[in-house]
Design a protein around this motif. Structure first.
Motif, PDB file in Angstrom:
ATOM      1  N   ARG A 433     -41.396 -17.136 -10.037  1.00 58.58           N
ATOM      2  CA  ARG A 433     -40.009 -17.380 -10.487  1.00 58.58           C
ATOM      3  C   ARG A 433     -39.087 -16.715  -9.468  1.00 58.58           C
ATOM      4  N   LEU A 434     -38.879 -17.427  -8.359  1.00 59.12           N
ATOM      5  CA  LEU A 434     -38.188 -16.819  -7.224  1.00 59.12           C
ATOM      6  C   LEU A 434     -36.720 -16.524  -7.510  1.00 59.12           C
ATOM      7  N   GLY A 435     -36.074 -17.399  -8.274  1.00 61.19           N
ATOM      8  CA  GLY A 435     -34.666 -17.166  -8.610  1.00 61.19           C
ATOM      9  C   GLY A 435     -34.483 -15.875  -9.378  1.00 61.19           C
ATOM     10  N   SER A 436     -35.332 -15.669 -10.385  1.00 60.60           N
ATOM     11  CA  SER A 436     -35.275 -14.439 -11.180  1.00 60.60           C
ATOM     12  C   SER A 436     -35.600 -13.229 -10.316  1.00 60.60           C
ATOM     13  N   ALA A 437     -36.607 -13.374  -9.449  1.00 60.06           N
ATOM     14  CA  ALA A 437     -36.999 -12.258  -8.577  1.00 60.06           C
ATOM     15  C   ALA A 437     -35.847 -11.855  -7.650  1.00 60.06           C
ATOM     16  N   LEU A 438     -35.159 -12.862  -7.089  1.00 59.90           N
ATOM     17  CA  LEU A 438     -34.035 -12.566  -6.191  1.00 59.90           C
ATOM     18  C   LEU A 438     -32.895 -11.891  -6.948  1.00 59.90           C
ATOM     19  N   SER A 439     -32.638 -12.386  -8.161  1.00 60.93           N
ATOM     20  CA  SER A 439     -31.575 -11.803  -8.991  1.00 60.93           C
ATOM     21  C   SER A 439     -31.851 -10.335  -9.290  1.00 60.93           C
ATOM     22  N   TRP A 440     -33.120 -10.010  -9.663  1.00 61.24           N
ATOM     23  CA  TRP A 440     -33.469  -8.618  -9.977  1.00 61.24           C
ATOM     24  C   TRP A 440     -33.427  -7.737  -8.733  1.00 61.24           C
ATOM     25  N   SER A 441     -33.871  -8.264  -7.584  1.00 65.34           N
ATOM     26  CA  SER A 441     -33.860  -7.438  -6.370  1.00 65.34           C
ATOM     27  C   SER A 441     -32.429  -7.143  -5.918  1.00 65.34           C
ATOM     28  N   ILE A 442     -31.513  -8.106  -6.129  1.00 63.06           N
ATOM     29  CA  ILE A 442     -30.095  -7.860  -5.819  1.00 63.06           C
ATOM     30  C   ILE A 442     -29.533  -6.801  -6.760  1.00 63.06           C
ATOM     31  N   ARG A 443     -29.902  -6.911  -8.030  1.00 71.63           N
ATOM     32  CA  ARG A 443     -29.411  -5.937  -9.010  1.00 71.63           C
ATOM     33  C   ARG A 443     -29.949  -4.541  -8.715  1.00 71.63           C
ATOM     34  N   ALA A 444     -31.174  -4.488  -8.162  1.00 77.51           N
ATOM     35  CA  ALA A 444     -31.778  -3.198  -7.808  1.00 77.51           C
ATOM     36  C   ALA A 444     -31.246  -2.671  -6.473  1.00 77.51           C
ATOM     37  N   LYS A 445     -30.491  -3.537  -5.764  1.00 73.94           N
ATOM     38  CA  LYS A 445     -29.994  -3.179  -4.419  1.00 73.94           C
ATOM     39  C   LYS A 445     -31.154  -2.793  -3.491  1.00 73.94           C
ATOM     40  N   ASP A 446     -32.252  -3.528  -3.634  1.00 70.49           N
ATOM     41  CA  ASP A 446     -33.458  -3.265  -2.846  1.00 70.49           C
ATOM     42  C   ASP A 446     -33.514  -4.259  -1.685  1.00 70.49           C
ATOM     43  N   ARG A 456     -39.838 -15.923   0.866  1.00 71.36           N
ATOM     44  CA  ARG A 456     -40.559 -16.853  -0.018  1.00 71.36           C
ATOM     45  C   ARG A 456     -39.734 -18.130  -0.246  1.00 71.36           C
ATOM     46  N   PHE A 457     -38.409 -17.965  -0.400  1.00 70.72           N
ATOM     47  CA  PHE A 457     -37.525 -19.122  -0.567  1.00 70.72           C
ATOM     48  C   PHE A 457     -37.603 -20.026   0.666  1.00 70.72           C
ATOM     49  N   LEU A 458     -37.551 -19.419   1.855  1.00 67.56           N
ATOM     50  CA  LEU A 458     -37.572 -20.185   3.099  1.00 67.56           C
ATOM     51  C   LEU A 458     -38.916 -20.890   3.290  1.00 67.56           C
ATOM     52  N   ARG A 459     -40.002 -20.179   2.910  1.00 65.44           N
ATOM     53  CA  ARG A 459     -41.323 -20.788   3.020  1.00 65.44           C
ATOM     54  C   ARG A 459     -41.441 -21.973   2.068  1.00 65.44           C
ATOM     55  N   ASP A 460     -40.882 -21.789   0.877  1.00 66.51           N
ATOM     56  CA  ASP A 460     -40.871 -22.872  -0.109  1.00 66.51           C
ATOM     57  C   ASP A 460     -40.110 -24.079   0.423  1.00 66.51           C
ATOM     58  N   TYR A 461     -38.992 -23.792   1.091  1.00 63.62           N
ATOM     59  CA  TYR A 461     -38.162 -24.862   1.640  1.00 63.62           C
ATOM     60  C   TYR A 461     -38.938 -25.641   2.708  1.00 63.62           C
ATOM     61  N   CYS A 462     -39.656 -24.901   3.554  1.00 55.05           N
ATOM     62  CA  CYS A 462     -40.433 -25.551   4.615  1.00 55.05           C
ATOM     63  C   CYS A 462     -41.525 -26.447   4.039  1.00 55.05           C
ATOM     64  N   SER A 468     -35.100 -24.361  -4.368  1.00 56.01           N
ATOM     65  CA  SER A 468     -35.060 -24.172  -5.825  1.00 56.01           C
ATOM     66  C   SER A 468     -33.941 -23.177  -6.142  1.00 56.01           C
ATOM     67  N   ASP A 469     -33.492 -23.140  -7.381  1.00 53.02           N
ATOM     68  CA  ASP A 469     -32.453 -22.193  -7.841  1.00 53.02           C
ATOM     69  C   ASP A 469     -31.194 -22.267  -6.982  1.00 53.02           C
ATOM     70  N   LEU A 470     -30.680 -23.503  -6.800  1.00 55.91           N
ATOM     71  CA  LEU A 470     -29.488 -23.690  -5.953  1.00 55.91           C
ATOM     72  C   LEU A 470     -28.274 -22.946  -6.486  1.00 55.91           C
ATOM     73  N   ASP A 471     -28.118 -22.903  -7.821  1.00 57.06           N
ATOM     74  CA  ASP A 471     -26.948 -22.215  -8.402  1.00 57.06           C
ATOM     75  C   ASP A 471     -26.891 -20.768  -7.966  1.00 57.06           C
ATOM     76  N   LEU A 472     -28.054 -20.114  -7.973  1.00 59.41           N
ATOM     77  CA  LEU A 472     -28.097 -18.700  -7.594  1.00 59.41           C
ATOM     78  C   LEU A 472     -27.751 -18.529  -6.117  1.00 59.41           C
ATOM     79  N   ILE A 473     -28.355 -19.349  -5.251  1.00 58.35           N
ATOM     80  CA  ILE A 473     -28.129 -19.204  -3.807  1.00 58.35           C
ATOM     81  C   ILE A 473     -26.679 -19.558  -3.455  1.00 58.35           C
ATOM     82  N   ASP A 474     -26.129 -20.574  -4.142  1.00 52.80           N
ATOM     83  CA  ASP A 474     -24.745 -20.984  -3.863  1.00 52.80           C
ATOM     84  C   ASP A 474     -23.730 -19.935  -4.276  1.00 52.80           C
ATOM     85  N   ASN A 475     -24.124 -19.056  -5.202  1.00 55.67           N
ATOM     86  CA  ASN A 475     -23.160 -18.067  -5.717  1.00 55.67           C
ATOM     87  C   ASN A 475     -23.565 -16.630  -5.405  1.00 55.67           C
TER      88      ASN A 475
END
Length: 607
Positions: A433-446, A456-462, A468-475
């Protein structure tokens, strides 16, 4: 002692957990070298604070939590009568909660001391109600084998109205004892006793009681009840005869029941200050030197002596959890009745007991939430303790994790917030669940973890050719500045958006800046150059000559810096062919675009 373990033969090892201890046998031998043979040692889990798993006590903990928090919020500036009235109300609230729980366990008003004591005994010695149900449920209650035991217990507990009703049943079935039953019933009915709404003074009560006592004595001396040993015994009890009371040891069951019955029929106007004298003599008479006082006996004796510190000490030793001593000490501290001495580690007694109680609550899967407030009201060590305990809460569900996170954020517990977010991010990555993982890592400031998830997102794109999770990346907004890779992910998605909107010039500038600023990972350059192909093939010239030279340089850097492979396999040969084709297409497109750009720019200069 652990059942089944001989500690003389077996060496034990243990490890502490947050709410329990793990104990196991080992093959270690101090004296001789032991042979390592396959075995299956026992493993024991020793839990503390097991009371938190009791259904009834959970209700007690939940109810008392609200009272505790309310007490902490009592305005400090309140003084005099208003403050005292509030503290008394809190004490009554605690007592009502305890009583409700006891009634639930046993199925069982303000006024003079003796009424409180009688109420206390009725609540603790509750077998009489089941006995009464058995007797009254029989065909002929007065002939039941336990009839006289029931009447005697009712008299011992001061439940004289119920005793009179039972005697009336005896009178109905036995004409020979009807007169005696009526006389004894009248004595029970006329016994003077203080009631909550009664306005008579203690002096008036003492005079009435003395007159009533003399009347009971006269009937006994005249032999009114001589024909019935049961009725005569009841009359002696009502006279407070110690020998007659001690004959009923089995029915009294404990010394404090004996104390209350003795006070009821001998000293009905007893004052609190004199209570400990009667308590000590009742304890001595009841035990008669045959047995030693139990832990509860010591607690009660300390309470009757109003020795607060001793009550707390005895309760801490005897009781199986810290609920009572923690709340009692806190209440007494607010009443300024407890001189809390500092303990050797810097905390006072109130705080120490609250910390212990809160730690026990954290051993439970849901009661830990109550423990948070108790830690909050421990000014010295509360925050440190909360930080240590909250890190050990198993985050089984995202809902629970969010609850823990909210508690940490409200208290600015930055490290714990970061730790929880990272744990949730890792769980999300494991579940893809990459969108959720990215959201939590941003919240953790990690930054490191955000970089990992972005990769992982870029590899998925390739692999898939879309995000995936365009709303999160767009915002992402300012959050994309957390790491270079996250910035690249956000900007690369922006390039795609510009391309979709046919803003080709802006898209081309952004694509080039991603490569020349070194934000894009080198492994992704070929993908970026491939994305440039449609822009290079547009009818309109998108890339200027200078921009085209930059793209050519990037392509040459990429192709010249590739490592040499060993003996290639079939798949490697196929991949290399594809890459070679891409490179040739790019070189051709770049050369054509360069020619077009030079001609276009020359034409513009000439005009």
């Amino acid at each position: 002692m652990i059942p089944g373990v001989n500690s003389k033969k077996k060496q034990m090892c243990f490890d502490w957990g947050p709410g329990e201890m793990l104990v196991c046998e080992t093959t270690f031998n101090k004296k001789e070298k032991s042979e390592m043979v396959p075995n299956c040692p026992f493993i024991y889990i020793i839990r503390k604070d097991v009371d938190v798993y009791s259904q009834i006590l959970r209700k007690l903990f939940n109810e008392s939590h609200g009272i505790f928090v309310g007490l902490q919020r009592i305005e400090e500036e309140l003084t005099g009568k208003s403050r005292k009235a509030q503290l008394v109300r809190v004490s009554k609230n605690y007592r009502s909660v305890i009583r409700a729980c006891m009634e639930e366990m046993h199925q069982v008003a303000t006024g003079p001391l003796l009424l409180h004591l009688l109420d206390w005994v009725r609540l603790h010695v509750c077998e009489v109600d089941s006995l009464s149900a058995d007797v009254l449920g029989s065909e002929n209650p007065s002939k039941h084998e336990s009839f006289w035991n029931l009447v005697t217990v009712l008299v011992l507990q001061g439940r004289l109205d119920e005793a009179r009703q039972m005697l009336s049943k005896e009178a109905d079935t036995s004409p020979t004892s009807a007169g005696m039953c009526r006389i004894l019933g009248d004595l029970m009915r006329t016994m003077p006793i203080l009631s909550p709404g009664n306005t008579q003074t203690l002096t008036e009560l003492e005079l009435k009681w003395q007159h009533w006592h003399e009347e009971c004595e006269r009937h006994l001396q005249d032999g009114t009840f001589a024909a019935s040993p049961h009725l005569e015994s009841l009359c002696k009890i009502m006279l407070g005869d110690e020998a007659a009371l001690l004959e009923q040891k089995e029915l009294l069951s404990n010394w404090y029941h004996f104390l209350v019955t003795r006070l009821l029929y001998s000293h009905p106007t007893v004052k609190p200050i004199d209570l400990h004298f009667y308590a000590q003599s009742s304890l001595d008479l009841f035990l008669g030197g045959e047995s030693s006082p139990e832990p509860l006996d010591n607690i009660l004796m300390a309470a009757f002596e109003f020795d607060i510190h001793q009550v707390i000490k005895e309760c801490s030793i005897a009781l199986s959890n810290w609920w009572f001593v923690a709340h009692l000490t806190d209440l007494l501290d607010h009443c300024r009745l407890l001189q809390s001495h500092n303990l050797y580690f810097g905390s006072n007694m109130r705080e120490f007991l609250l910390l212990e109680y809160a730690s026990g609550l954290f051993a439970h899967h849901s009661l830990w939430q109550l423990g948070v407030d108790y830690f909050d009201y421990c000014p010295e060590l509360g925050r440190v303790s909360l930080e240590l305990h909250i890190e050990r809460i198993p985050l089984n569900t995202e809902q629970k994790a969010l609850k823990v996170l909210r508690i940490c954020e409200q208290r600015q517990m930055t490290e714990q917030v970061r730790s929880i977010c990272k744990i949730l991010a890792m769980k999300a990555v494991r579940n893809n669940r990459l969108g959720s993982a990215l959201s939590w890592s941003i919240r953790a400031k990690d930054a490191a973890f955000a970089t990992l998830v972005s990769d992982r997102f870029l590899r998925d794109y390739c692999e898939r050719g879309c995000f995936s999770d365009l709303d999160l990346i767009d915002n992402l907004g300012p959050a994309m500045m957390l790491s270079d890779r996250l910035t690249f992910l956000g900007k690369y998605r922006e390039f795609h958006r510009l391309y979709e909107e046919k803003r080709f010039v802006d898209a081309a500038s952004l694509l080039l800046s991603l490569m020349t600023s070194q934000i894009a990972p080198r492994s992704f350059w070929m993908t970026l150059l491939t994305d440039a192909l449609p822009l290079l093939e547009q009818k309109q010239v998108i890339f200027s000559a200078e921009q085209t030279y930059e793209l050519m340089r990037c392509l040459e850097d990429l192709t010249s810096g590739r490592p040499e492979h060993g003996e290639p396999d079939a798949q490697q040969i196929q991949d290399d062919d594809i890459e070679t084709t891409k490179v040739e297409m790019l070189r051709l497109a770049l050369a054509r675009n360069l020619a077009r750009a030079i001609i276009r720019e020359g034409s513009l200069e000439g005009s």
